[in-house]
Design an enzyme around this catalytic site. Sequence first.
Site, mmCIF file in Angstrom:
data_model
loop_
_atom_site.group_PDB
_atom_site.id
_atom_site.type_symbol
_atom_site.label_atom_id
_atom_site.label_comp_id
_atom_site.label_asym_id
_atom_site.label_seq_id
_atom_site.Cartn_x
_atom_site.Cartn_y
_atom_site.Cartn_z
ATOM 1 N N GLU A 444 -34.058 64.007 -39.153
ATOM 2 C CA GLU A 444 -32.630 63.952 -38.912
ATOM 3 C C GLU A 444 -31.860 64.830 -39.898
ATOM 4 O OE1 GLU A 444 -30.311 61.147 -40.545
ATOM 5 O OE2 GLU A 444 -28.593 62.022 -39.521
ATOM 6 N N ASP A 517 -34.201 58.519 -42.642
ATOM 7 C CA ASP A 517 -33.907 57.882 -43.922
ATOM 8 C C ASP A 517 -34.320 56.419 -43.901
ATOM 9 O OD1 ASP A 517 -32.895 60.120 -45.109
ATOM 10 O OD2 ASP A 517 -30.831 59.744 -44.467
ATOM 11 N N ASP A 519 -32.628 54.000 -44.785
ATOM 12 C CA ASP A 519 -31.476 53.091 -44.731
ATOM 13 C C ASP A 519 -31.134 52.653 -43.306
ATOM 14 O OD1 ASP A 519 -30.509 55.334 -43.634
ATOM 15 O OD2 ASP A 519 -29.034 55.784 -45.203
ATOM 16 N N ASP A 521 -28.678 53.568 -41.209
ATOM 17 C CA ASP A 521 -28.443 54.658 -40.270
ATOM 18 C C ASP A 521 -29.749 55.265 -39.791
ATOM 19 O OD1 ASP A 521 -25.797 54.511 -39.995
ATOM 20 O OD2 ASP A 521 -25.291 56.230 -41.294
#
Length: 653
Positions: A444, A517, A519, A521
């Site tokens: 991403e 990632d 996290d 998101d």
Amino acid sequence: MLMADMARESDDGRGGGPDDPSYDASAITVLEGLEAVRKRPGMYIGSTGASGLHHLVWEVVDNSVDEAMAGQCTRIDVTLLANGACRVSDDGRGIPVGEHAQYPGKSAAEVVLTVLHAGGKFGGSGYKVSGGLHGVGVSVVNALSSKLELEIHREKGCFTQTFRNGGTPTGPLTKVSRSSRRGTTVTFWPDETIFETVEFDRRTITERLQISAYLNKGLTIVFRDERPGHDFEEEYRYSGGIADLVAHLNHAKEPLHRTVGAFTTELEGAEIDVAFQWNTGYYEGIHSYANGIATGEGGAHEEGFKKALTGVVNKWARARGILKEKDDNLQGEDVREGLTAIISVRLADPQFEGQTKAKLGNTFVKGAVEKATNEHLLIWLDGHVAEGKVIAQKGQKAAQARSAAKKARELIRRKSALDGAGLPGKLTDCASRDTASTEVFIVEGDSAGGSAKEARDPKFQAILPIKGKILNVERATFEKMLKNTEIQNLVTAVGAGIGDDFDVTKIRYGKVVLLADADVDGGHIRTLLLTFFFRQMRPLVEHGHLYLAQPPLYSTIVGGKKVYVRDDRERNRVVGAHKGKALEFQRFKGLGEMNPGELRETTMSPESRTLIRVTVEQAAIADDVMGILMGDSVEARKEFIQRNASDVRFLDI
Ligand code: 0RA
């Protein structure tokens, strides 16, 4: 001998009692039959797990439903008792209590309960068709129960008999009192030495009972759960039968027209019951049953219905000028878009075929249902012209969308054939073309893509950066999805097509690795990508080519050495194992924050990384997952991400 005379008035040791040697002799041969069931339960009920346990309930209930189908029973009560038993009670004719012609000294009821396949089919009285669990008979339930109590009300009497340890009668059928009603009650305790679990599942049972009530118009089925801590009661009765079921299924959607169409007919020895209504959605929801048993794999009845449906709608639409002379005929899938339909057939000797024995095999049924649908659907359309028009128009729109999607697919193909090697400009390809070793990382964002490009091994690792959150493919039309650049890049990079055209043998990389990632998101993006692959490249998942990379969330220094930590759980472990206490953790905000060396070591290098292979255990589970991912519920989707961890296996590579 009169039937009522046959059963004993009291336990006085006369004729047929346990003390009678002839009774014992015939009992032994009978019990050998039941012993076979106990030796190989799987052959009769599929398994000794929860599914097999519930088969016992279906078997007893289906016997009562048979009575209802014969027009002899209006109500069935199913109760889970506090003592662990299941009780099924009906107001049917009652199992015959007189002496059985082939088993002198025994009541017909005892024969039904102790002889395999003695079901309800003997006697030839009013039993046109029989559901039952593919006809294994209630004796199988007896064989697999530690105790079974039978109570019959018939011919002005109440008769009882008890069986223990897998079908051994504790005495003959006995008249215990007078009675003015009719009916049969079977109470059974599943044998704990046979089943892995003897705990009934309320939802499994209520779902099945509800379907039975829909399939048998007007039949009342009452379910009670009296187990400690449960205390539940529900009643099912549908005066409209399967038409009510269609209305129910379309309730959450938006019906395309108000009336539910339905017809019932008898043709070539099959009873045919069909109900249908279109909704404004895009999915096809045809559910079929044969003798009350769900035929999830379809079969002859579905084929006949579909064939007639396509023919009749086309014919009708042309006759009414909705389809013009120049227009092509609508295809079956066009006509079925947004259709909810139930097809229920009953026949004398249903053949169940297919992988899960859930496909109706009797070929004559195809012709019968086709003929019935041809006739009755046309009558319905002529009587419901406004409905017919919107149905035909919806079919036309579906046909247009189908050809537009085909054009878009061809466009992608042509594009890949034309520009360069056909690969997206953003793809940094690897040198090797050997899918045994090649990998593509879907990353991403451009900055993370840049790091990954530096961290990779160019021999076998390719990088495809994608922009932000890709389109949610579940809520876009196929056509719109194909116009999305990120999707186009994904499709061309993988190189094996999309949707129905996807050909897993053509993939350009052996591993497709999603790198997002660590996290929230990142998790969201990962879910969107998973959704896309599940939906549009399912074989890629099924063949084990899809992986999740595991970038670390923290780094810390332990004993002068840098240590990477994947998540908070692992962080706690590291803290716990560290004797000095007071470690300082640095949190990576994104993949782009790691230097290429770190990214290589922690996430990308086969020597030191951990990849998760995404597996789909069964197509059925995948469909279920898709249902969740397809829905509008954000909550359900979130839950999927969390639950997903249990559907994937950890592989150390
Ligand atoms: C054999 C023959 C008849 C009914 C039944 C069995 C029967 C079986 C079960 C099992 C549960 N409930 C049941 N109710 C009936 C026909 C009897 C007649 O012709 O009177």
